[in-house]
Design a protein around this motif. Structure first.
Motif, PDB file in Angstrom:
ATOM      1  N   GLN A  71       1.566   6.616  -6.957  1.00  0.00           N
ATOM      2  CA  GLN A  71       0.493   7.599  -7.184  1.00  0.00           C
ATOM      3  C   GLN A  71       1.071   9.017  -7.181  1.00  0.00           C
ATOM      4  O   GLN A  71       0.754   9.827  -8.050  1.00  0.00           O
ATOM      5  CB  GLN A  71      -0.570   7.484  -6.080  1.00  0.00           C
ATOM      6  CG  GLN A  71      -1.466   6.264  -6.200  1.00  0.00           C
ATOM      7  CD  GLN A  71      -2.464   6.196  -5.057  1.00  0.00           C
ATOM      8  OE1 GLN A  71      -2.076   6.265  -3.887  1.00  0.00           O
ATOM      9  NE2 GLN A  71      -3.726   6.043  -5.388  1.00  0.00           N
ATOM     10  N   ASP A  72       1.917   9.282  -6.180  1.00  0.00           N
ATOM     11  CA  ASP A  72       2.501  10.627  -6.070  1.00  0.00           C
ATOM     12  C   ASP A  72       3.386  10.943  -7.270  1.00  0.00           C
ATOM     13  O   ASP A  72       3.352  12.048  -7.808  1.00  0.00           O
ATOM     14  CB  ASP A  72       3.334  10.735  -4.786  1.00  0.00           C
ATOM     15  CG  ASP A  72       2.459  10.824  -3.566  1.00  0.00           C
ATOM     16  OD1 ASP A  72       1.248  11.070  -3.734  1.00  0.00           O
ATOM     17  OD2 ASP A  72       2.966  10.642  -2.440  1.00  0.00           O
ATOM     18  N   ARG A 107      11.790   7.115 -10.356  1.00  0.00           N
ATOM     19  CA  ARG A 107      11.839   8.471  -9.810  1.00  0.00           C
ATOM     20  C   ARG A 107      12.879   9.324 -10.532  1.00  0.00           C
ATOM     21  O   ARG A 107      12.711  10.530 -10.695  1.00  0.00           O
ATOM     22  CB  ARG A 107      12.195   8.320  -8.332  1.00  0.00           C
ATOM     23  CG  ARG A 107      12.172   9.545  -7.513  1.00  0.00           C
ATOM     24  CD  ARG A 107      12.507   9.193  -6.079  1.00  0.00           C
ATOM     25  NE  ARG A 107      13.746   8.447  -5.987  1.00  0.00           N
ATOM     26  CZ  ARG A 107      14.042   7.599  -4.999  1.00  0.00           C
ATOM     27  NH1 ARG A 107      13.192   7.374  -4.042  1.00  0.00           N
ATOM     28  NH2 ARG A 107      15.192   6.962  -4.974  1.00  0.00           N
ATOM     29  N   ASN A 108      13.984   8.686 -10.940  1.00  0.00           N
ATOM     30  CA  ASN A 108      15.059   9.454 -11.572  1.00  0.00           C
ATOM     31  C   ASN A 108      15.052   9.357 -13.094  1.00  0.00           C
ATOM     32  O   ASN A 108      15.959   9.843 -13.742  1.00  0.00           O
ATOM     33  CB  ASN A 108      16.413   8.970 -11.028  1.00  0.00           C
ATOM     34  CG  ASN A 108      16.503   9.181  -9.531  1.00  0.00           C
ATOM     35  OD1 ASN A 108      16.156  10.242  -9.035  1.00  0.00           O
ATOM     36  ND2 ASN A 108      16.917   8.164  -8.801  1.00  0.00           N
ATOM     37  N   TYR A 123       9.500  -1.331  -4.733  1.00  0.00           N
ATOM     38  CA  TYR A 123      10.100  -0.109  -4.177  1.00  0.00           C
ATOM     39  C   TYR A 123      11.364   0.261  -4.960  1.00  0.00           C
ATOM     40  O   TYR A 123      11.603   1.426  -5.275  1.00  0.00           O
ATOM     41  CB  TYR A 123      10.413  -0.289  -2.691  1.00  0.00           C
ATOM     42  CG  TYR A 123      10.953   0.981  -2.079  1.00  0.00           C
ATOM     43  CD1 TYR A 123      10.133   2.094  -1.944  1.00  0.00           C
ATOM     44  CD2 TYR A 123      12.280   1.092  -1.699  1.00  0.00           C
ATOM     45  CE1 TYR A 123      10.616   3.279  -1.423  1.00  0.00           C
ATOM     46  CE2 TYR A 123      12.778   2.260  -1.183  1.00  0.00           C
ATOM     47  CZ  TYR A 123      11.942   3.359  -1.038  1.00  0.00           C
ATOM     48  OH  TYR A 123      12.415   4.535  -0.537  1.00  0.00           O
ATOM     49  N   ASP A 182      -7.115   4.354  -6.182  1.00  0.00           N
ATOM     50  CA  ASP A 182      -6.666   3.322  -5.233  1.00  0.00           C
ATOM     51  C   ASP A 182      -6.942   1.914  -5.756  1.00  0.00           C
ATOM     52  O   ASP A 182      -6.167   0.995  -5.519  1.00  0.00           O
ATOM     53  CB  ASP A 182      -7.382   3.496  -3.893  1.00  0.00           C
ATOM     54  CG  ASP A 182      -6.845   4.700  -3.138  1.00  0.00           C
ATOM     55  OD1 ASP A 182      -5.832   5.251  -3.587  1.00  0.00           O
ATOM     56  OD2 ASP A 182      -7.441   5.078  -2.117  1.00  0.00           O
ATOM     57  N   ARG A 225      -4.432  -0.507  -7.672  1.00  0.00           N
ATOM     58  CA  ARG A 225      -3.224  -1.074  -7.068  1.00  0.00           C
ATOM     59  C   ARG A 225      -2.927  -2.483  -7.588  1.00  0.00           C
ATOM     60  O   ARG A 225      -1.815  -2.774  -8.022  1.00  0.00           O
ATOM     61  CB  ARG A 225      -3.377  -1.095  -5.547  1.00  0.00           C
ATOM     62  CG  ARG A 225      -2.151  -1.608  -4.850  1.00  0.00           C
ATOM     63  CD  ARG A 225      -2.302  -1.430  -3.357  1.00  0.00           C
ATOM     64  NE  ARG A 225      -1.776  -2.545  -2.626  1.00  0.00           N
ATOM     65  CZ  ARG A 225      -2.132  -2.878  -1.413  1.00  0.00           C
ATOM     66  NH1 ARG A 225      -3.041  -2.164  -0.779  1.00  0.00           N
ATOM     67  NH2 ARG A 225      -1.601  -3.894  -0.796  1.00  0.00           N
ATOM     68  N   TYR A 256      10.431   1.717  -8.132  1.00  0.00           N
ATOM     69  CA  TYR A 256      10.032   3.113  -7.924  1.00  0.00           C
ATOM     70  C   TYR A 256      11.287   4.004  -7.844  1.00  0.00           C
ATOM     71  O   TYR A 256      11.335   5.079  -8.441  1.00  0.00           O
ATOM     72  CB  TYR A 256       9.206   3.251  -6.638  1.00  0.00           C
ATOM     73  CG  TYR A 256       9.105   4.679  -6.174  1.00  0.00           C
ATOM     74  CD1 TYR A 256       8.237   5.565  -6.797  1.00  0.00           C
ATOM     75  CD2 TYR A 256       9.909   5.159  -5.141  1.00  0.00           C
ATOM     76  CE1 TYR A 256       8.170   6.884  -6.410  1.00  0.00           C
ATOM     77  CE2 TYR A 256       9.850   6.477  -4.744  1.00  0.00           C
ATOM     78  CZ  TYR A 256       8.979   7.338  -5.376  1.00  0.00           C
ATOM     79  OH  TYR A 256       8.921   8.635  -5.001  1.00  0.00           O
ATOM     80  N   GLY A 257      12.298   3.518  -7.101  1.00  0.00           N
ATOM     81  CA  GLY A 257      13.537   4.273  -6.945  1.00  0.00           C
ATOM     82  C   GLY A 257      14.174   4.593  -8.298  1.00  0.00           C
ATOM     83  O   GLY A 257      14.747   5.668  -8.490  1.00  0.00           O
ATOM     84  N   ARG A 303       2.736  14.016  -9.774  1.00  0.00           N
ATOM     85  CA  ARG A 303       3.709  15.110  -9.912  1.00  0.00           C
ATOM     86  C   ARG A 303       4.149  15.279 -11.367  1.00  0.00           C
ATOM     87  O   ARG A 303       4.274  16.391 -11.860  1.00  0.00           O
ATOM     88  CB  ARG A 303       4.940  14.822  -9.043  1.00  0.00           C
ATOM     89  CG  ARG A 303       4.830  15.425  -7.645  1.00  0.00           C
ATOM     90  CD  ARG A 303       6.112  15.221  -6.885  1.00  0.00           C
ATOM     91  NE  ARG A 303       6.209  13.858  -6.369  1.00  0.00           N
ATOM     92  CZ  ARG A 303       7.254  13.058  -6.546  1.00  0.00           C
ATOM     93  NH1 ARG A 303       8.287  13.454  -7.215  1.00  0.00           N
ATOM     94  NH2 ARG A 303       7.263  11.847  -6.033  1.00  0.00           N
ATOM     95  N   ARG A 339       1.362   4.175  -2.981  1.00  0.00           N
ATOM     96  CA  ARG A 339       1.157   5.623  -2.815  1.00  0.00           C
ATOM     97  C   ARG A 339       2.311   6.418  -3.418  1.00  0.00           C
ATOM     98  O   ARG A 339       2.124   7.505  -3.940  1.00  0.00           O
ATOM     99  CB  ARG A 339       0.998   5.966  -1.334  1.00  0.00           C
ATOM    100  CG  ARG A 339      -0.346   5.523  -0.799  1.00  0.00           C
ATOM    101  CD  ARG A 339      -0.526   5.976   0.608  1.00  0.00           C
ATOM    102  NE  ARG A 339      -0.653   7.408   0.701  1.00  0.00           N
ATOM    103  CZ  ARG A 339      -0.513   8.095   1.818  1.00  0.00           C
ATOM    104  NH1 ARG A 339      -0.240   7.474   2.945  1.00  0.00           N
ATOM    105  NH2 ARG A 339      -0.674   9.389   1.830  1.00  0.00           N
ATOM    106  N   LEU A 340       3.511   5.850  -3.344  1.00  0.00           N
ATOM    107  CA  LEU A 340       4.650   6.534  -3.964  1.00  0.00           C
ATOM    108  C   LEU A 340       4.460   6.612  -5.483  1.00  0.00           C
ATOM    109  O   LEU A 340       4.742   7.637  -6.102  1.00  0.00           O
ATOM    110  CB  LEU A 340       5.951   5.788  -3.646  1.00  0.00           C
ATOM    111  CG  LEU A 340       6.356   5.737  -2.173  1.00  0.00           C
ATOM    112  CD1 LEU A 340       7.583   4.859  -1.980  1.00  0.00           C
ATOM    113  CD2 LEU A 340       6.637   7.138  -1.648  1.00  0.00           C
ATOM    114  N   GLU A 349       0.830  -1.213   0.000  1.00  0.00           N
ATOM    115  CA  GLU A 349       0.000   0.000   0.000  1.00  0.00           C
ATOM    116  C   GLU A 349       0.869   1.270   0.000  1.00  0.00           C
ATOM    117  O   GLU A 349       0.646   2.187  -0.787  1.00  0.00           O
ATOM    118  CB  GLU A 349      -0.887  -0.038   1.257  1.00  0.00           C
ATOM    119  CG  GLU A 349      -1.563   1.253   1.630  1.00  0.00           C
ATOM    120  CD  GLU A 349      -2.849   1.459   0.878  1.00  0.00           C
ATOM    121  OE1 GLU A 349      -3.403   0.470   0.385  1.00  0.00           O
ATOM    122  OE2 GLU A 349      -3.278   2.617   0.770  1.00  0.00           O
ATOM    123  N   THR A 350       1.855   1.290   0.861  1.00  0.00           N
ATOM    124  CA  THR A 350       2.671   2.501   0.988  1.00  0.00           C
ATOM    125  C   THR A 350       3.487   2.756  -0.277  1.00  0.00           C
ATOM    126  O   THR A 350       3.672   3.898  -0.679  1.00  0.00           O
ATOM    127  CB  THR A 350       3.621   2.388   2.189  1.00  0.00           C
ATOM    128  OG1 THR A 350       4.183   1.087   2.180  1.00  0.00           O
ATOM    129  CG2 THR A 350       2.902   2.618   3.479  1.00  0.00           C
TER     130      THR A 350
END
Lengths: 739, 274
Positions: free
Chosen positions: B17-18, B58-59, B51, B30, B33, B54-55, B22, B14-15, B10-11
């Protein structure tokens, strides 16, 4: 706080700019003393609602008798609705102390004040005394609106003691109060009262209210009478919603016995689905009822007439025997959505292998999802090779990973065919298929794999070079010097892959020869992806200097900072985690979250100091990261401090996403102190699945405390605790016994 | 060689989603997911975890192939030909003739289908212009853009299934499409010729890019957050030729209410002008 600071805050709190007053209210939350409290109390009357909300949040953590009396004044402020609402919100959040003020206000001569107080009641964790006090006030209340508000407050207590007085109101014959009593009974949520509600369906004035309450009660007892009514022609939205809720609460065996009661269900429900201009929620309920009642060709009807309010979620409620029908239905449409819904429903379950036919769906999205969901051994090798040969960026990686799977149980010759196919593609022309094959070969050994990787690192396609470097960095297929040579590649993605490879080796204890953390520094000003990989490499290669380097990295650009903090977990270095403490309050939320996550490898003392602070952070993302980190910490690393902090946070948390993270943490580290806060969560009308899972975990570890909670809990929490205790007991029964 | 099934916590969701909000303004619901979990499962396994994926995302720049995979996974492209007949009538019977007249004999009719999904709307515009006799005689350029690179690949192929043609009459199917493999339908080449597709975010559109006579942006704004909606409406307004029209979906009207655009009532639909 010095006098100077005090004066400065007072000036900011009186600033004409609302944004400045908002920031003052935020700063005052952390300022000690009665002066700060007075300033916040004054801000409860601010003209800007955001400032008032901020003042309420800041005062929420310091509810003193002075604040309570200020709230009482706010409550009676007839001239300023905003002031009154701020006082009410604060009182509702303040537990027993706030409740005492609210109960006192029920004696106020103004009906408006009494209604406002009733609206904020019962507040947190009401007990049977609260129910008695509200009930007494309701009995003596002369104003019908105030009495209705008190009935709703009785319902919000969620306690069984409220049921008898509410049922008594149903007998009074006052329609206004009956409607509110029904609503309140729905809030209590005890399914056992359904037989008392069902007779009201014959009363035209109360029928809608009664159906709405039945929908909230989700009582299996109501299923049969509601289905019979539907069969008799009552197919309005209220009845369909109540019937759907009741049927969803039934066990599958009972559900099957109800289906013959409504022989015309298909025609009646189909006519609702066929009306595209029909009411969205009603069409959605009708689609779900079709699935629940196992109507013939329900799957095709849902796929053809969807999407509904929840997309094609009704497909999830089809009986297992309709699985094949559903597969055929979703294959009839090119739209991937129904197929993806079916995939999501069956993924991870025993029926997942039946999804294999979806591999012929025209949508690559569906194909990729099938390959991710179905056990790799079930997919024919020739199919996987075909998909890989399509060179579609959506499916290539999924197909390659399925070919690489060693969980297939396949005979040796077939494993060789799979490997050969990957090697052929890895040595073939550039494209998504080649990158995917190289990625999939990342963990494979052999000279042929090494040759394929070496051939690919000189490819003109940067995506292929990146995949080759990433694959080569695992194991020892490429030497350290070869990775270092790729640090000067023209593509940032390739440089990143080489840096990540060096970091990976360092974290495995296989420190690259001739490379130090200083070699990572030049990349800190590279393109974002390479800069981030550079920051991570500096930390990974840092060795004994790592704690100091963490502090250095905090001064870098956000991408570097965050990547460096994230690398701490992979190093497992508790000292480096301690160095990250300073970044917990960082103004950049991603940096703060990464620092919190680094605490997963911190020593117990550091974690006990830092994580409770993070759980109280203003930013939901940081609180969530803290809860998640607590859940992920090794079992020996969490103690009573963290369990207590999770309990406090459960009570205070208003963000449902953070609440879920907290519940996951409660399941991992919760103890006696977590039981009462969890009971509060379990007493809500709808709770996330994580709450019930946390209850089972706690009932396994602390059965006595949970039994006590069960006996005193509100109706909904009582049922959920009973289920959790039962599940925990069954788990213990299955656990192997010591010889 | 091994495979593991990964969970998108879940957490971590959310990343994602953000990150999407952005970069693109796109609000990922939601309920998406589990969808993201199955669509990005392979990429997450390759990165190590959701995760870690995602990392990396992000870049990555928004136009990179890896970020494109996230966009493909997140965006729902469910649409079909002639979904909104009133709007198409307004385009072909009222707006296009007027704009062609304004452009003169040598003028070009520039049309932009913003948020075109898999291309049905952009091609439908070409079809209705053809039916009105405005193609191939006049110079028409139709641009379709969408966040998802996969949608754009499918749009460029111009091949559709029966679901995409559910509102297309059998006569129109015969006239404008030819049979393709697997019971699919391919748009005839002259109709596909004036249509170009590009994958990019509306937020990445330069305000000073080439202007358009007509911009269609239907059922797109509802997926954006408030800030992005405002920016997109500003961008669309800035890309109109003088006298040009914007056609929005009924559910997008609120976003236009607080913009510099003026509502124009046409016979068949409502439109906006600068």
């Amino acid at each position: 706080m010095t006098n100077e600071e005090q004066t400065h805050l007072a000036e900011r709190a009186a600033d004409p700019d609302a944004a400045e007053r908002w920031r003052a209210a935020l700063a005052l939350a952390r300022a000690p003393g009665e002066e700060a409290e007075d300033l916040l109390v004054a801000l409860l009357k601010d003209e800007d609602y955001r400032v008032r909300e901020r003042a309420v949040a800041s005062l929420g953590r310091r509810f003193s008798p002075r604040v309570a009396s200020a709230c009482a004044v706010a409550l009676a402020d007839d001239a300023d609705a905003g002031h009154r609402a701020a006082g009410l919100t604060l009182l509702a959040k303040a537990g027993a102390a706030g409740r005492a003020v609210l109960l006192g206000a029920l004696q106020h001569p103004s009906a408006d004040v009494r209604i406002s107080a009733a609206t904020a009641l019962p507040g947190l964790a009401p007990d049977s005394g609260t129910v008695a006090a509200i009930e007494a006030a309701a009995r003596r209340e002369g104003d019908p609106n105030a009495r209705a508000a008190l009935l709703l407050a009785l319902g919000r207590t969620g306690r069984r003691e409220a049921i008898a007085p509410l049922l008594a109101v149903l007998e009074e014959g006052n329609l206004w109060l009956q409607v509110h009593a029904l609503e309140a009974l729905g809030s209590v949520g005890d399914p056992e009262i359904a037989p008392r509600i069902l007779p009201l369906l014959g009363n035209d004035s109360l029928r809608q209210g009664a159906l709405h309450t039945l929908a909230r009660l989700r009582s299996p007892v109501a299923a049969e009478p509601l289905v019979r009514r539907a069969a008799g022609g009552e197919t309005d939205g209220f009845l369909l919603a109540a019937a759907r809720a009741a049927l969803e609460a039934l066990p599958a065996s009972t559900l099957a016995s109800l289906r013959p009661l409504w022989p015309g269900a298909r025609q009646a429900l189909l006519s609702i689905l066929e009306d595209p201009e029909g009411d969205g929620p009603v069409r959605t309920d009708a689609a779900h009822l079709m699935a629940l009642l196992d109507v013939p060709r329900a799957a095709l009807a849902i796929v053809t007439h969807g999407p509904f309010r929840d997309g094609y979620a009704a497909l999830r409620f089809l009986t297992r025997t309709r699985c094949e029908e559903a597969l055929l239905a979703v294959l009839q449409v090119a739209d991937p959505e129904p197929a993806l819904e079916l995939l999501d429903a069956l993924r991870g379950g025993p029926d997942a292998p039946t999804l294999l036919p979806l591999l012929v769906h025209p949508s690559p999205t569906v194909k990729a999802a099938v390959l991710s969901c179905v056990p790799a051994g079930l997919v024919r090798v020739s199919d996987l090779i075909d998909v890989l040969a399509e060179d579609d960026p959506e499916t290539a990686l999924a197909a390659a990973l399925a070919l690489a799977s060693d969980e297939t149980g396949a005979p040796l010759d077939q494993l060789r065919t799979r490997r050969r196919a990957l090697l052929d593609r890895a040595g073939g022309p550039d494209g998504p298929g080649r990158s995917a094959a190289l990625t999939a070969l990342g963990t494979a050994d052999g000279a042929d794999v090494e040759a394929a990787i070496r051939g690919a690192i000189v490819s003109p396609d940067p995506a292929v070079r990146e995949a080759a470097i990433a694959a080569g960095a695992q194991g020892r297929r490429l030497g350290d010097h070869e990775l270092v040579a790729r640090l000067s590649d023209e593509s940032a993605a390739v440089r990143s892959a080489a840096l990540r490879g060096l970091a990976l080796r360092a974290n495995r204890g296989d420190m690259p020869a001739g490379v130090t953390w200083r070699d990572g520094l030049v990349f800190l000003v590279d393109e974002p992806s390479a800069a981030a990989a550079g920051g991570a490499a500096v930390i990974a290669l840092g060795g004994s200097e790592r704690p100091r380097l963490v502090e250095e990295m905090l001064a870098q650009e956000p991408a570097v900072r965050v990547a460096a903090l994230e690398e701490i977990e992979r190093t497992g270095d508790a000292e480096a985690a301690r160095s990250a403490m300073a970044a917990i309050g960082h103004e950049d939320v991603e940096t703060a979250c990464a620092a919190v996550r680094a605490m997963v490898v911190a020593d117990a003392a550091t974690a006990d100091e830092v994580l409770p602070q993070a759980l109280a952070d203003e930013r939901a993302e940081v609180r969530s990261a803290a809860a998640e980190t607590i859940a992920r910490r090794p079992a020996s690393g969490g103690g009573t401090t963290l369990a207590a902090a999770i309990g406090e946070a459960l009570v205070a948390e208003g963000d449902r996403h953070v609440l879920r993270s907290l519940l996951l943490a409660a399941a991992e580290v919760g103890d006696e102190a977590t039981v009462e806060p969890l009971t509060l969560v379990l007493s809500q009308e709808t709770v996330p699945a994580e709450a019930e899972a946390a209850a089972v975990a706690l009932a396994s570890r602390r059965p006595e405390a949970c039994r006590v909670a069960w006996t005193h809990a509100p109706a909904r929490a009582e049922r959920r605790w009973a289920r959790a205790l039962g599940a925990a007991s069954r788990q213990r029964g299955r656990a192997p016994r010591m010889p | 060689m091994t495979t593991r099934s990964l969970e998108l916590a879940e957490t971590v969701f959310r990343l994602y989603q953000d990150l999407l909000r952005r970069r693109t303004g796109f609000v990922l619901a939601d309920v998406q997911r589990s969808r993201l979990e199955s669509r990005l499962g392979a990429e997450a396994r390759s990165a190590g975890s959701f995760y870690q994926l995602y990392g990396r995302l992000r870049n990555e720049p928004t136009g990179s192939p890896l970020f494109g995979r996230l966009l493909d996974a997140a965006v729902n492209g469910e649409t079909y030909f002639f979904r909104d007949p009133a709007s198409l009538r307004a385009f072909s019977e009222e707006i296009a003739p007027e704009r062609l007249l304004a452009g003169g004999q040598d003028g070009i009719l520039d049309v932009w289908s913003a948020g075109c999904a898999t291309g049905e709307e952009a091609y439908a515009l070409s079809i209705v212009l053809h039916e009105r006799g405005l193609l191939p005689g006049r110079r028409v350029r139709i641009l379709g853009t969408d966040l998802s690179p996969a949608h754009i690949r499918r749009a460029r192929a111009g091949v559709y299934g029966p679901q995409a043609l559910r509102a297309t009459s059998p006569e129109k199917r015969r006239e404008h499409f030819e049979a393709a493999e697997g019971g699919l339908f391919r748009l005839k080449a002259p109709l596909a010729a004036p249509v170009l597709f590009e994958s990019r975010s509306l937020l990445d559109e330069p305000a000073s890019g080439p202007p358009f006579d007509v911009i269609l942006c239907r059922n797109v704004l509802i997926y954006l957050d408030e800030e992005a909606r405002t920016r997109v409406v500003e961008i669309l307004a800035s890309r109109l030729k003088p006298g040009g029209y914007i056609l929005l979906g009924a559910s997008d009207a609120l976003a236009a209410a607080s913009s510099p655009l003026t509502l124009v009532r046409l016979t068949n639909d409502v439109a906006y002008r600068r």
